[in-house]
Design an enzyme around this catalytic site. Structure first.
Site, PDB file in Angstrom:
ATOM      1  N   GLY A  89     -10.561 -13.908  23.756  1.00 24.25           N
ATOM      2  CA  GLY A  89     -10.984 -15.438  24.121  1.00 24.25           C
ATOM      3  C   GLY A  89     -12.075 -15.953  23.662  1.00 24.25           C
ATOM      4  O   GLY A  89     -12.463 -16.237  22.613  1.00 24.25           O
ATOM      5  N   TYR A  92     -27.109 -11.402  41.688  1.00 19.80           N
ATOM      6  CA  TYR A  92     -27.189 -11.497  40.201  1.00 19.80           C
ATOM      7  C   TYR A  92     -28.514 -10.838  39.834  1.00 19.80           C
ATOM      8  O   TYR A  92     -29.628 -11.424  40.065  1.00 19.80           O
ATOM      9  CB  TYR A  92     -26.995 -12.609  39.501  1.00 19.80           C
ATOM     10  CG  TYR A  92     -26.592 -12.833  38.058  1.00 19.80           C
ATOM     11  CD1 TYR A  92     -25.397 -12.851  37.732  1.00 19.80           C
ATOM     12  CD2 TYR A  92     -27.409 -12.711  37.102  1.00 19.80           C
ATOM     13  CE1 TYR A  92     -24.627 -12.850  36.471  1.00 19.80           C
ATOM     14  CE2 TYR A  92     -27.014 -12.761  35.854  1.00 19.80           C
ATOM     15  CZ  TYR A  92     -25.504 -12.915  35.504  1.00 19.80           C
ATOM     16  OH  TYR A  92     -24.990 -12.976  34.195  1.00 19.80           O
ATOM     17  N   SER A 147     -17.451 -11.232  26.888  1.00 18.44           N
ATOM     18  CA  SER A 147     -17.469 -10.191  27.968  1.00 18.44           C
ATOM     19  C   SER A 147     -18.733  -9.502  27.968  1.00 18.44           C
ATOM     20  O   SER A 147     -19.581  -9.190  26.933  1.00 18.44           O
ATOM     21  CB  SER A 147     -16.344  -9.352  27.395  1.00 18.44           C
ATOM     22  OG  SER A 147     -16.514  -8.122  27.918  1.00 18.44           O
ATOM     23  N   ARG A 191     -32.670 -13.465  25.469  1.00 17.44           N
ATOM     24  CA  ARG A 191     -32.593 -12.047  25.296  1.00 17.44           C
ATOM     25  C   ARG A 191     -32.492 -11.671  23.630  1.00 17.44           C
ATOM     26  O   ARG A 191     -33.263 -10.839  23.363  1.00 17.44           O
ATOM     27  CB  ARG A 191     -31.397 -11.614  25.734  1.00 17.44           C
ATOM     28  CG  ARG A 191     -31.053 -10.287  25.212  1.00 17.44           C
ATOM     29  CD  ARG A 191     -29.853  -9.511  26.186  1.00 17.44           C
ATOM     30  NE  ARG A 191     -28.535  -9.618  25.354  1.00 17.44           N
ATOM     31  CZ  ARG A 191     -27.334  -8.994  25.846  1.00 17.44           C
ATOM     32  NH1 ARG A 191     -27.403  -8.325  26.977  1.00 17.44           N
ATOM     33  NH2 ARG A 191     -26.421  -9.304  25.210  1.00 17.44           N
ATOM     34  N   SER A 219     -15.885 -16.124  38.046  1.00 14.37           N
ATOM     35  CA  SER A 219     -16.512 -17.096  39.458  1.00 14.37           C
ATOM     36  C   SER A 219     -17.409 -18.289  38.576  1.00 14.37           C
ATOM     37  O   SER A 219     -18.223 -17.890  37.648  1.00 14.37           O
ATOM     38  CB  SER A 219     -17.240 -16.357  40.283  1.00 14.37           C
ATOM     39  OG  SER A 219     -18.123 -17.206  41.175  1.00 14.37           O
TER      40      SER A 219
END
Lengths: 689, 614
Positions: B183, B525, B187, B462, B266
């Protein structure tokens, strides 16, 4: 001459050598110990409030109320009373007062207090990151005052201490102890669920919030016999639960070995071991003990072991996630957690032992005690009558010191002095027990007659026993170093053959480890490792001679093995008499007290008749350990009597097997003495039954 | 008060981190050749990256984001202070792979012939294949920058409808060819990685060309969407008709509806709109056995176990999600940011717990710890006005001197309010009042807004970190309320400890935030970053540390994942998490729907099906 310099290796003296010389200045100095990073500061009284408000207490109260219909209010009041009785009141005021007063008092009686500094920096850092448990050995009342004093001196946070509730009743002292951080736990609260819940929550609240390091004694009570006792797990399990439940990231456990050159309680302990009732702790008793506040008590060594990370220790053995599906207030330990806690406890005790710095006096005591003449009086007797030459003693002491160091013991042995000088120094410290004549001979001092409540024990026997036991206390302090060596020596010196196969030796070694498991601290899983380790050491020091897979007996019976086996002989003799006692009395069930007192009577009779000469076997602690050791070996069985009380069942076949096995290793009265037996046996029994 | 709300009133679709100007230029849908628009070896848009400009200040390039074109003067020092990095030490990414650097495709000839006959659009281009060989897990990005791939998809296909997907799956099933649905490619669990042991031909089924809104039902407030549509695209198109979906995961610019379903995603605003499982009314999934779907758009049914839940979280192992009927909502009248500072993390958690207890959470409420609070401050753009920095000074002084806040302990909760003006006003009042009980002080909209930018920019940051030898990753969990604080403390401690055990000289950056509130617990998180200088195998080191951290999470009573999923990196904990019986149940579903393991991406567990020969 100074045996007590400011610094010895990693040890630093904290009593006499301070940068700040005045006690007032020192006790009022700025003291900023590290604090746990997640601690929310609170007053001692808030701990109690938090405990009462905690889910576990609320839940327990509701549960108990449902179970027996008592009202919630009453239970809450009860809980409040328990918390009040328990609560510590740690405050810097009392700590500083203690720091001042103890400095004054101790300076008069102690030459030095040494603390090893090698782990202190790390420990100070750890106190910031994790809750810390301080676990000192416990061999004197002094231990907890000393620990707090040391913590204050070396800038560690002063701990909160679990203390037996018997101190609480001492007027004034109780509250003073509370102020110095003690909180009180009843000795027995068996099935009192509310008490148990409050106690665990109290401990856990302190651990979770990291208010202060929590200090307690793994052995549960002072070791009067001066050797480590098996761990009591209640406090440790409670203190570790916050880790198991993920409430803290880790807990660091610090084993600490404390040793005193001379015990304040030495004769008291001897009396207690013989069953002369212990005076209830009272303030006036303490005041009477004031005469001890003069005299020379030598040095104190406080040795911190490397802190153990509970997380690292349990990493492989414990899966903490099993607690994820139960509410946190529900107390539960998994089987693995219980097993690992047990194992940790044993390791902590072993670390304490390893850390302990022995006094030369332990060597002297060991020598004075156990060089018995065949069939006759020991040096103890000899040294009372004709004395032992200082030079002779020094030679022996020197020899034993070498053995001790070869097998991993640590001893306080100031460099640059002759053995004789060190010997004289330690004899001076113990001038209550020994005297040195003008001819340089060492004499044991006389002990007044002692009355026992056990009618079988006459005052003279008791007096001799007190003298022996007082020495035995100090000898016991070094036994852990030789515990494996001693067992091998017992087998070797007892052997009638020319050689012993390693296999047989190992079997007998195992037998002794099992039997003596309550008298000495062994790691059960390490039996093979310990065996191989001690054999290696003994071969290395020529204590045994091995050829192929056999030990040659003749060359292996030598000074070392004979000395060592004799050092451990009294234990086996006591166990043997206990077996004999049970074998000759046919009863359906026993209470442990009856076995112990009966055996003690039998021992006394045999001692009086010259059939035995180890007076220390009269020690009740030894006999109690013997019963439990025999239970462990399956020679005595635990049962529940019809009325629900615990009782013991003797198993004659197993008992006689144990007795025979013991008789094959140490000298015990032979069959020829059988007639004498019966006669002797009649004495305690008629008295008893 | 009302005035300030008026001022901050924003029309939905123009809020979030995007500047409005750039949006017209982007249609929202992803092109087939994604590498033209997106970085081939890093996060996000090609035109957007953090660089050190000639003044050695960090600057965000491009025009897409609110911070784009701005200088962040504090960020460089924050990096220097927190990681012990040296700006002379750089680890530049390797140049783009050429065809020769990549594994040559495994070709199933009969399949390829059938595919060509069918006319389904596909590509054997090596860069198309490479782009679909990975998600954004650290080791995947590392492989792109400094390493290589053993296995990449052999062919990329772009079906444009459910019918074409069915054709595709039939062909694959016929020829025993593997399909890995793809998609948004965001991921972070190695879910898109091709199993290195796979010998069959692997097709990456890219859903991006299925991005239509098939219908919209204003009466029932539902819409039927194709699965390849991205979050941003959904919101833009629904907004133009006055609606919204309200599902905003951090990746929502790129991630797709089908991916959300496949991973049980979520969204940030789930307090109002719900998580993906709450938003879904009907899911159509193409499996090797045919179409799995329900018969009506009823809001709830009792018809045995809900099969939607077999598909939700199946991570591409059972089939391709093609169409989803979702609930939609009218666009809110008003949206407003806010923030509250707390003296310490525990106070913040207590406040969030109370908010959850009262069920008065606004659209989003997140609590960041002190480390992230400080980090957030370092992201402040250049202050153009002296007045502003003067005010900042006052605020800081007020907090630390008058209110006794410790700058090294305080933390901040960021808030998003949505609803009518009145609702927002009422929510604000209630939340700030509750916060006050826990020592919380309102700290303005700007701090709140910055907290949410951070979310969208973190992956760009990052990439800059990697340039200077800083490895960074995030992971998450969910946990009951009473364990939240302890979990945060313990996991951070574990991270620091494991780094120390690996011989790292400098403490890592270990930080967490509580991002979702539930009745019974919260989602936590973690951000974790460290400097890799001196480490021989930094990625392995990272993986070991994250693994230890996950063990710690489970030990503290946390879950294996809240929304990232299992993928391949968390397979080893699945059995512990759902029991052996649980794995067997999943295995039997897999066996029934996909006996040949066509959907053989190897996620969740190793499929207990015979691996047939090519």
């Amino acid at each position: 001459m100074s045996f007590s310099p400011k610094r010895k290796g990693t040890y630093e003296e904290i009593l006499h050598h301070r940068s700040q010389q005045s006690d007032v200045g020192w006790s009022l100095r700025s003291y900023t110990p590290p604090q746990y990073r997640y601690c929310s500061p609170r007053r001692p009284i808030d701990v109690g409030t938090a405990v009462l408000a905690s889910p576990i207490i609320r839940h327990t109260v509701l549960q108990l109320s449902e179970e027996d219909g008592s009202s919630v209010e009453r239970l809450e009041q009860e809980a409040e009373a328990i918390v009040k009785e328990m609560g510590h009141d740690l405050g810097m005021g009392a700590i500083r007062l203690f720091a001042f007063v103890l400095s004054k008092a101790w300076r008069r009686i102690y030459k030095a207090i040494y603390v090893n500094s090698e782990h202190l920096t790390k420990l100070q850092g750890l106190c910031k990151d994790y809750p810390v448990l301080l676990l000192p050995s416990h061999r004197s009342y002094m231990d907890f005052l000393l620990m707090s004093y040391v913590c204050f001196a070396v800038n560690l946070p002063v701990p909160v201490i679990t203390a037996g509730a018997d101190f609480m009743s001492m007027k004034g002292v109780g509250s003073l102890l509370r102020k110095s951080g003690a909180f009180f736990i009843r000795r027995q609260f068996g099935s009192d669920k509310l008490y148990w819940a409050i106690f665990t929550e109290y401990v856990q609240s302190l651990v979770r919030n990291g208010d202060a390091p929590v200090e307690f004694f793994l052995e549960g009570t002072r070791s009067r016999a001066q050797k480590s006792m098996g761990p009591k797990l209640g406090c440790l399990s409670a203190a570790l639960e916050p880790y198991f439940k993920g409430e803290v990231a880790d807990i660091y456990v610090v084993p600490i070995g404390i040793s005193y050159d001379r015990l304040l309680e030495e004769t008291l302990y001897a009396y207690e071991l013989l069953g002369v009732p212990k005076p209830k702790e009272s303030t006036s008793g303490l005041l009477k003990a004031r005469h001890v506040l003069s005299g020379d008590y030598g040095n104190i060594h406080v040795s911190f072991s490397a802190p153990i990370s509970v997380h690292d220790y349990f990493r492989a053995g414990v899966d903490r996630s099993v607690h994820a599906t139960l509410p946190r207030y529900m107390s539960s330990h998994s089987v693995e957690e219980v097993a690992c806690t047990q194992s940790l406890a044993v390791d902590v005790l072993l670390q304490q032992q390893k850390a302990i710095v022995l006094s030369p006096w332990s060597l002297v005591a060991a020598i004075l005690l156990q060089h018995s003449q065949p069939g006759g009086m020991g040096v103890a007797e000899r040294s009372q009558l004709e004395g032992v030459g200082v030079a002779e003693l020094a030679e022996e002491v020197h020899w034993l010191k070498l053995q001790l160091e070869n097998f991993g013991g640590r001893i306080n042995w100031p460099g640059g002095y002759t053995t004789e000088a060190i010997l004289m120094d330690t004899l001076t410290v113990h001038s209550d027990l020994v005297s040195v004549s003008n001819e340089n001979r060492v004499y044991l001092k006389h002990v007044d007659d002692v009355k026992s409540k056990n009618a079988a024990l006459d005052p003279v026997t008791m007096a001799t026993a007190v003298r022996h036991l007082t020495l035995a206390l100090y000898r016991n302090q070094l036994l852990h170093v030789f515990q494996n060596l001693g067992l091998v020596a017992l087998v070797v010196t007892g052997s009638q053959e020319n050689e012993i196969s390693l296999e047989d030796l190992y079997k007998k070694f195992m037998f002794l480890r099992n039997l003596l498991c309550k008298d000495f601290i062994f790691r059960p899983c390490d039996v093979e490792k310990d065996f191989n380790g001690v054999l290696l050491g003994m071969k290395h020091t020529n204590a045994i001679v091995q050829e192929n897979n056999h030990i040659l007996v003749a060359p292996s019976v030598n000074k070392c093995t004979v000395f060592m086996s004799r050092m451990f002989e009294p234990f086996l003799v006591a166990y043997w008499v206990l077996c004999q006692f049970l074998l000759t009395h046919n009863r359906a069930s026993w209470k442990i007290r009856d076995i112990i007192e009966g055996t003690q009577g039998l021992e006394a009779a045999m001692l009086n008749h010259g059939m035995l000469h180890h007076y220390e076997i009269l020690s009740l602690e030894l006999l109690s350990n013997a019963v439990n050791g025999l239970i462990h070996c399956g020679a005595i069985c635990r049962e529940k009597a019809a009325n629900g009380n615990p009782s013991l069942l003797a198993k004659p076949f197993e008992l006689s097997k144990v007795a025979t096995e013991i008789a094959s290793m140490v000298t015990v009265p032979t069959c020829d003495d059988a007639a004498a037996y019966v006669k002797i046996l009649a004495v305690p029994l008629s008295a008893k039954l | 008060m009302l005035n300030s709300i008026e001022k901050s009133r924003k029309c939905h679709g123009k809020v979030d981190c995007h500047s409005t100007s750039s949006q017209s230029s982007v249609t929202g849908s992803l092109p087939k050749r994604r590498q033209d628009l997106l970085k081939w070896n890093g996060w996000g848009y090609k035109d957007t990256e953090f660089i050190l400009n000639e003044k050695l200040q960090v600057e965000l390039t491009g025009t897409r984001y609110k911070l784009s074109g701005m200088v962040l003067p504090l960020l460089k020092d924050w990096m220097l202070n927190n990681f012990n990095v040296n700006l002379d030490y750089v680890r530049p990414a390797q140049p783009e792979f050429s065809a020769a650097d990549l594994p040559s495709p495994v070709i199933n000839k009969p399949f390829l012939e059938d595919l060509q006959t069918s006319g389904l659009e596909h590509s054997l281009d090596c860069h198309d294949r490479l782009f679909r060989a990975h998600g954004h897990t650290l080791n995947e990005i590392w492989a792109l920058r400094e390493g290589s791939f053993n296995r990449i998809p052999d062919l990329v296909a772009w079906p444009t409808s459910q019918v074409e997907v069915m054709q595709m799956v039939q062909l694959a099933n016929k020829h025993n060819v593997v399909i890995i649905p793809f998609g948004g490619g965001t991921s972070v669990t190695q879910a898109l990685e091709c199993p290195s042991t796979e010998t069959r031909m692997i097709i990456s089924l890219d859903t991006s060309q299925m991005h239509k809104i098939l219908w919209l039902d204003e009466e029932n407030l539902t819409a039927c969407l194709e699965s390849g549509v991205t979050g941003k695209e959904i919101e833009q198109r629904l907004a133009s008709r006055g609606f919204c979906l309200g599902h905003e995961p951090d990746s929502y610019e790129f991630s797709t509806l089908g991916g959300w379903v496949a991973t049980r995603a979520s969204g940030m605003k789930k307090n109002i709109y719900g998580n993906i499982e709450d938003l879904v009314v009907l899911v159509r999934t193409v499996t090797t056995r045919g179409l799995l779907e329900k018969s009506c758009n009823a809001p709830r049914t009792s018809s045995g176990p809900d099969l939607h839940h077999a598909i939700l979280g199946s991570e591409g192992t059972l089939g391709v999600v093609t169409e989803v009927v979702v609930k939609i909502r009218p666009l809110p009248e008003c949206q407003k940011y806010g923030s509250v500072v707390f003296p310490c993390f525990q106070d913040g958690v207590s406040c969030l717990r109370e908010v959850a207890r009262q069920r008065c959470a606004p659209a989003s409420i997140r609590l960041v710890d002190n480390e992230q609070f400080v980090f957030g401050q370092a992201l402040k753009p250049e202050n153009n006005s002296l007045v502003q920095s003067f005010l900042d000074g006052i605020k800081k002084a007020y907090l630390t001197r008058w209110k006794g806040f410790d700058i090294n302990k305080m933390c901040v909760a960021t808030l998003v309010f949505e609803g009518t003006l009145k609702e927002v006003e009422a929510q604000e009042k209630r939340v700030y009042e509750t916060a006050g009980k826990f020592g919380g002080l309102p700290a303005g909209e700007e701090n709140g807004e910055r907290g949410y930018f951070l979310t969208y920019l973190i992956a760009y940051i990052r990439d800059m970190g990697l340039q200077y030898g800083i490895i960074a990753e995030s992971f998450e969990t969910s946990i009951p309320w009473d364990r939240v604080t302890d979990l945060c403390h313990n996991v951070k401690d574990r991270l620091r400890r494991e780094c120390k055990a690996m011989g790292m000289q400098h403490e890592p950056f270990a930080s967490c935030r509580v991002t979702q509130l539930y009745d019974a617990g919260a989602c936590v998180y973690f951000y974790f970053a460290f400097c890799i200088r001196g480490l021989s195998d930094p990625v392995k080191a990272y993986e070991e540390i994250e693994s230890a951290a996950r063990d710690e999470i489970l030990a503290c009573g946390g879950s294996i994942s809240h929304h990232h999923g299992i993928g391949k990196i968390r397979k080893k904990w699945l059995k512990q998490s759902i029991s052996g019986v649980g794995v067997d149940v999943l295995q039997s579903i897999k066996r029934t729907l996909d006996p040949q393991n066509i959907f053989g991406n190897g996620n969740l567990f190793d499929a207990a099906v015979p691996i047939s020969k090519l």
